[in-house]
Design an enzyme around this catalytic site. Structure first.
Site, mmCIF file in Angstrom:
data_model
loop_
_atom_site.group_PDB
_atom_site.id
_atom_site.type_symbol
_atom_site.label_atom_id
_atom_site.label_comp_id
_atom_site.label_asym_id
_atom_site.label_seq_id
_atom_site.Cartn_x
_atom_site.Cartn_y
_atom_site.Cartn_z
ATOM 1 N N ALA A 74 29.859 -6.868 10.743
ATOM 2 C CA ALA A 74 31.252 -6.845 11.232
ATOM 3 C C ALA A 74 31.573 -8.146 11.961
ATOM 4 C CB ALA A 74 31.452 -5.651 12.158
ATOM 5 N N LYS A 112 30.226 -11.096 11.468
ATOM 6 C CA LYS A 112 30.281 -12.239 10.541
ATOM 7 C C LYS A 112 31.483 -12.140 9.594
ATOM 8 C CE LYS A 112 26.777 -14.531 12.101
ATOM 9 N NZ LYS A 112 26.963 -15.864 12.700
ATOM 10 N N TYR A 125 26.252 -6.797 13.097
ATOM 11 C CA TYR A 125 26.168 -8.208 12.664
ATOM 12 C C TYR A 125 27.128 -8.469 11.502
ATOM 13 C CZ TYR A 125 23.829 -12.535 11.099
ATOM 14 O OH TYR A 125 23.539 -13.830 10.724
HETATM 15 P P1 NAP Z 1 18.011 -18.562 15.749
HETATM 16 O O1 NAP Z 1 16.899 -19.393 15.264
HETATM 17 O O2 NAP Z 1 17.746 -17.209 16.292
HETATM 18 O O3 NAP Z 1 18.846 -19.411 16.835
HETATM 19 C C1 NAP Z 1 19.961 -18.840 17.440
HETATM 20 C C2 NAP Z 1 20.598 -19.838 18.370
HETATM 21 O O4 NAP Z 1 21.748 -19.222 18.985
HETATM 22 C C3 NAP Z 1 19.672 -20.268 19.494
HETATM 23 O O5 NAP Z 1 19.878 -21.632 19.740
HETATM 24 C C4 NAP Z 1 20.154 -19.438 20.677
HETATM 25 O O6 NAP Z 1 19.950 -20.058 21.944
HETATM 26 C C5 NAP Z 1 21.638 -19.388 20.387
HETATM 27 N N1 NAP Z 1 22.275 -18.293 21.101
HETATM 28 C C6 NAP Z 1 22.021 -16.974 20.995
HETATM 29 N N2 NAP Z 1 22.804 -16.287 21.836
HETATM 30 C C7 NAP Z 1 23.584 -17.189 22.475
HETATM 31 C C8 NAP Z 1 24.589 -17.110 23.455
HETATM 32 N N3 NAP Z 1 24.979 -15.930 23.980
HETATM 33 N N4 NAP Z 1 25.159 -18.253 23.883
HETATM 34 C C9 NAP Z 1 24.792 -19.450 23.380
HETATM 35 N N5 NAP Z 1 23.830 -19.598 22.461
HETATM 36 C C10 NAP Z 1 23.230 -18.480 22.019
HETATM 37 O O7 NAP Z 1 19.088 -18.324 14.606
HETATM 38 P P2 NAP Z 1 19.418 -19.155 13.277
HETATM 39 O O8 NAP Z 1 18.727 -18.492 12.174
HETATM 40 O O9 NAP Z 1 19.248 -20.595 13.515
HETATM 41 O O10 NAP Z 1 20.965 -18.794 13.151
HETATM 42 C C11 NAP Z 1 22.008 -19.683 13.489
HETATM 43 C C12 NAP Z 1 23.312 -19.108 12.977
HETATM 44 O O11 NAP Z 1 23.225 -18.926 11.565
HETATM 45 C C13 NAP Z 1 23.626 -17.731 13.560
HETATM 46 O O12 NAP Z 1 25.017 -17.615 13.759
HETATM 47 C C14 NAP Z 1 23.199 -16.793 12.456
HETATM 48 O O13 NAP Z 1 23.877 -15.575 12.516
HETATM 49 C C15 NAP Z 1 23.549 -17.607 11.234
HETATM 50 N N6 NAP Z 1 22.827 -17.214 10.025
HETATM 51 C C16 NAP Z 1 21.460 -17.286 9.970
HETATM 52 C C17 NAP Z 1 20.817 -16.926 8.802
HETATM 53 C C18 NAP Z 1 19.330 -17.004 8.641
HETATM 54 O O14 NAP Z 1 18.841 -16.558 7.607
HETATM 55 N N7 NAP Z 1 18.587 -17.569 9.559
HETATM 56 C C19 NAP Z 1 21.568 -16.480 7.707
HETATM 57 C C20 NAP Z 1 22.941 -16.400 7.805
HETATM 58 C C21 NAP Z 1 23.562 -16.787 8.973
HETATM 59 P P3 NAP Z 1 18.623 -19.697 22.828
HETATM 60 O O15 NAP Z 1 17.456 -20.129 22.012
HETATM 61 O O16 NAP Z 1 18.774 -20.512 24.053
HETATM 62 O O17 NAP Z 1 18.649 -18.220 23.066
#
Ligand code: NAP
Length: 250
Positions: A159, A161, A157
């Site tokens: 790498a 990001k 993850y």
């Molecule tokens: P989340 O609640 O797990 O939601 C992830 C989203 O990505 C879901 O809508 C999922 O769709 C979609 N997804 C996953 N694999 C996919 C694929 N192969 N093709 C298309 N869509 C896909 O995650 P989140 O916390 O909202 O995170 C959103 C972004 O923020 C991510 O890039 C994550 O790395 C980043 N981020 C999150 C945090 C945190 O603390 N939450 C911190 C830093 C960065 P489905 O539901 O249909 O599977």
């Protein structure tokens, strides 16, 4: 694009992984800014249908696995055919598949890189192609504090990001004269399903280490994205905007 119901689309935004979590909050923010938002998801059919029912003609919700270049191409072909333009791309779709590096196998590595980094590459390639023709556009990549400083059990993850940050900066340089800005936001720990999956005792430890002593809200990330796609941010490109409650200051 069969799932579209907007008759008079204005500016077009694409948000990957927008039916849940941070992506979902970004969709609300962009709808509020009067974009017609094309929202992708991979597997959450119910949240996709809920979003269609709630926002109706303000969104087009389409299943697209961003790790599959042919599916991304189909999505953008349909957008170009229907709307003829792409004004905003938010590369938000992301996954974790955590393991200590010693136990991490190549499929753990590849899957996370395929979604988080290759997905951003496939979508950016198509969006920039459209944006260069328009001489305008905004891309916001959702990176992470983990891409900036690493994290135990998240070599794949981190790498992916960090790769997104390199992609952001290079695309910003290459497209600055084309009226396209490309920035990244780096959330710390945001209260979504992704953080919900962390064991309670680890979560408590993390929270105690955050200077603000709380997890961020998806809406707080969405507001930053909203700023980066607005006219007010026209001179900002190639930047990392930290949204982490003070967890990392630089
Ligand atoms: P989340 O609640 O797990 O939601 C992830 C989203 O990505 C879901 O809508 C999922 O769709 C979609 N997804 C996953 N694999 C996919 C694929 N192969 N093709 C298309 N869509 C896909 O995650 P989140 O916390 O909202 O995170 C959103 C972004 O923020 C991510 O890039 C994550 O790395 C980043 N981020 C999150 C945090 C945190 O603390 N939450 C911190 C830093 C960065 P489905 O539901 O249909 O599977």
């Amino acid at each position: 694009m069969s799932e579209t119901s907007a008759e008079n689309p204005q500016s077009i935004a694409v948000v990957t992984g927008g039916t849940r979590g941070i992506g979902r909050a970004i969709v609300d923010e962009l709808v509020e800014q009067d974009y017609h938002v094309v929202v992708t998801y991979r597997s959450s059919e119910k949240s996709a249908q809920d979003l269609r029912d709630l926002l109706k003609n303000k969104v087009t919700v389409k299943r697209t696995d961003v790790s599959k270049q042919n599916e991304v191409d189909e999505l953008f072909d349909a957008i170009e055919q229907k709307y003829g333009r792409v004004d905003v791309l938010v590369n938000n779709a992301g996954i974790t598949q955590d393991r200590s590096f010693i136990k991490m196998d190549s499929s753990d590595w590849k899957h996370v890189i395929d979604v988080n980094l290759n997905g951003a590459f496939y979508c950016s390639k198509r969006a920039i192609n459209a944006m260069q023709k328009q001489n305008s556009g905004r891309i916001v990549n959702i990176s992470s504090i983990v891409g900036q400083q690493g994290n135990f059990g998240q070599a794949n993850y981190a790498a992916s990001k960090a790769g997104v940050l390199g992609l952001t900066k290079t695309l910003a340089l290459e497209n600055a004269r084309k009226g396209i800005t490309i920035n990244a936001v780096c959330p710390g720990f945001i209260a979504t399903d992704m953080v919900g999956a962390i064991p309670e005792e680890v979560k408590e430890k993390i929270q105690n280490g955050i200077p603000m002593r709380r997890f961020g809200e998806a809406k707080e990330v969405a507001k930053a994205v909203g700023f980066l796609v607005s006219k007010d941010s026209a001179y900002i490109t190639g930047q990392e905007l930290n949204i982490n409650g003070g967890l990392l200051t630089h």
